[in-house]
Design an enzyme around this catalytic site. Structure first.
Site, short mmCIF file in Angstrom:
data_model
loop_
_atom_site.label_atom_id
_atom_site.label_comp_id
_atom_site.label_asym_id
_atom_site.label_seq_id
_atom_site.Cartn_x
_atom_site.Cartn_y
_atom_site.Cartn_z
N PRO A 1 18.21 1.03 6.69
CA PRO A 1 18.51 -0.12 6.03
C PRO A 1 17.30 -1.08 5.63
CG PRO A 1 19.91 0.00 7.80
CD PRO A 1 18.76 0.96 7.83
N GLU B 1 21.84 1.90 15.85
CA GLU B 1 21.30 0.82 15.32
C GLU B 1 19.67 1.34 14.78
OE1 GLU B 1 24.20 -1.24 15.47
OE2 GLU B 1 22.56 -2.14 14.54
N ARG C 1 15.86 18.49 -7.55
CA ARG C 1 15.96 18.58 -8.84
C ARG C 1 14.74 18.69 -9.85
NH1 ARG C 1 16.41 14.06 -12.05
NH2 ARG C 1 18.05 15.41 -13.50
N ASP D 1 15.20 11.91 -17.77
CA ASP D 1 16.29 11.07 -16.79
C ASP D 1 16.25 9.51 -17.04
OD1 ASP D 1 15.33 12.80 -13.87
OD2 ASP D 1 16.87 13.18 -15.16
N1 LIG Z 1 18.45 4.70 3.79
C1 LIG Z 1 19.35 3.96 4.04
C2 LIG Z 1 20.64 3.20 4.56
C3 LIG Z 1 21.01 3.03 5.68
C4 LIG Z 1 20.80 3.44 6.99
C5 LIG Z 1 20.03 4.59 7.26
C6 LIG Z 1 19.67 5.11 8.49
C7 LIG Z 1 20.28 4.73 9.66
C8 LIG Z 1 20.46 4.84 11.16
C9 LIG Z 1 21.57 4.19 11.72
N2 LIG Z 1 22.12 3.26 10.64
C10 LIG Z 1 22.96 2.30 10.92
C11 LIG Z 1 22.59 0.89 10.86
C12 LIG Z 1 23.39 0.02 10.25
C13 LIG Z 1 22.83 -1.11 10.34
C14 LIG Z 1 21.76 -1.39 10.75
C15 LIG Z 1 21.38 -2.99 10.93
N3 LIG Z 1 21.64 -3.63 11.93
C16 LIG Z 1 22.99 -3.95 12.03
C17 LIG Z 1 23.05 -5.05 13.16
C18 LIG Z 1 21.48 -5.84 13.25
C19 LIG Z 1 20.77 -4.90 12.30
C20 LIG Z 1 20.93 -0.71 11.46
C21 LIG Z 1 21.35 0.66 11.48
C22 LIG Z 1 21.37 3.61 9.36
C23 LIG Z 1 21.76 3.14 8.17
N4 LIG Z 1 22.02 1.98 5.57
N5 LIG Z 1 21.85 1.73 4.34
C24 LIG Z 1 20.94 2.26 3.67
N6 LIG Z 1 20.65 2.16 2.39
#
Ligand SMILES: N#Cc1c(-c2ccc3ccn(Cc4ccc(CN5CCCC5)cc4)c3c2)n[nH]c1N
Length: 242
Positions: free
Chosen positions: A88, A115, A157, A172
């Site tokens: 994220p 996380e 793709r 696209d």
């Molecule tokens: N690309 C992409 C992604 C992802 C993604 C990608 C990879 C992983 C691995 C684990 N998670 C879960 C997660 C969820 C929230 C947090 C933040 N924390 C929460 C509380 C304190 C901070 C950290 C991990 C992931 C989520 N989410 N959204 C996107 N666009």
């Protein structure tokens, strides 16, 4: 192109074997390896996570397990892989990134859960290969697998011979900086709604103009920032009448 994905949920990546991507594998445009991270654990519980240093919610993925997995999956071959880490907190993944990665010989996706992955894993890998921490959008998922599927589809793709109609990729959305306009097919009238006359006129200059106008209007209403980001001179005089 070779693509490897490391995950604790290998079955999440089964869609890679379907449809367009499945055909790309059959036609050997890509080779795909999906690896279960737990294969690199050595304890009876096959643990891949532990409590976060400094406290905080949830668990963090262990560096030792990830380190062994990446050492093996990314072990030096004829090419060096680009390691992609969905997170994220990553830089935004976009069409430009997909086009850039489509020229790579080998992509490895490290799909985290909990996380996330201990940062030292990424830092250690970056000493041996290009690493990119990327996000597919401003919303929170539960892990990296869906993001990996999304990015793999966007990249594959673009490879030669994958799309039935190569023109499609060139036209696209975002390829010219705009959203694409509406599309129509038979019947000519559906539930009292006709296809726009210009599309049945056979006047291709008029059709191209109409499609450009529709793209500009849609972009203006839905993604005005894309218009502001257009390179100077991309909007021609006819566009400015919009
Ligand atoms: N690309 C992409 C992604 C992802 C993604 C990608 C990879 C992983 C691995 C684990 N998670 C879960 C997660 C969820 C929230 C947090 C933040 N924390 C929460 C509380 C304190 C901070 C950290 C991990 C992931 C989520 N989410 N959204 C996107 N666009």
């Amino acid at each position: 192109m070779r693509i490897d994905v490391i995950t604790i949920f290998p079955d999440y990546l089964n869609p890679l074997r379907e449809a367009l991507l499945g055909k790309a594998i059959e036609r050997e445009r890509i080779s795909v390896g999906v690896h279960d991270l737990r294969d690199w654990t050595h304890d009876v519980h096959r643990a891949v996570d532990d409590s976060p240093y400094g406290g905080g919610p949830g668990m963090v993925m262990k560096p030792d397990v990830w380190g062994e997995a990446l050492d093996e999956v990314c072990s030096p071959q004829e090419a060096t892989p680009r390691l992609v880490v969905p997170t994220p907190a990553g830089r935004p993944f976009d069409q430009k990134t997909a086009v850039r990665w489509s020229k790579d010989p080998w992509l490895v996706f490290a799909c985290g859960r909990y996380e996330g992955i201990d940062q030292r894993v990424i830092d250690d890998a970056a000493a041996r290969m290009p690493v990119e921490e990327v996000s597919i959008g401003d919303y929170v998922l539960v892990g990296g697998e869906v993001a990996a599927l999304t990015m793999i589809e966007a990249v594959v793709r673009l490879l030669p011979g994958v799309l039935g109609n190569p023109l499609s990729a060139e036209q696209d959305s975002f390829s010219d900086g705009l959203l694409e306009g509406p599309c129509y097919t038979r019947p000519e009238v559906w539930r009292g709604r006709p296809v726009p006359d210009v599309l049945r006129s056979g006047n291709h200059a008029a059709i191209d103009r109409w499609r450009r106008d529709q793209a500009l209007e849609r972009t203006f209403h839905r993604r005005p920032e894309l218009l502001a980001a257009l390179p100077e001179g991309d909007l021609d005089k006819a566009d400015r009448k919009q």
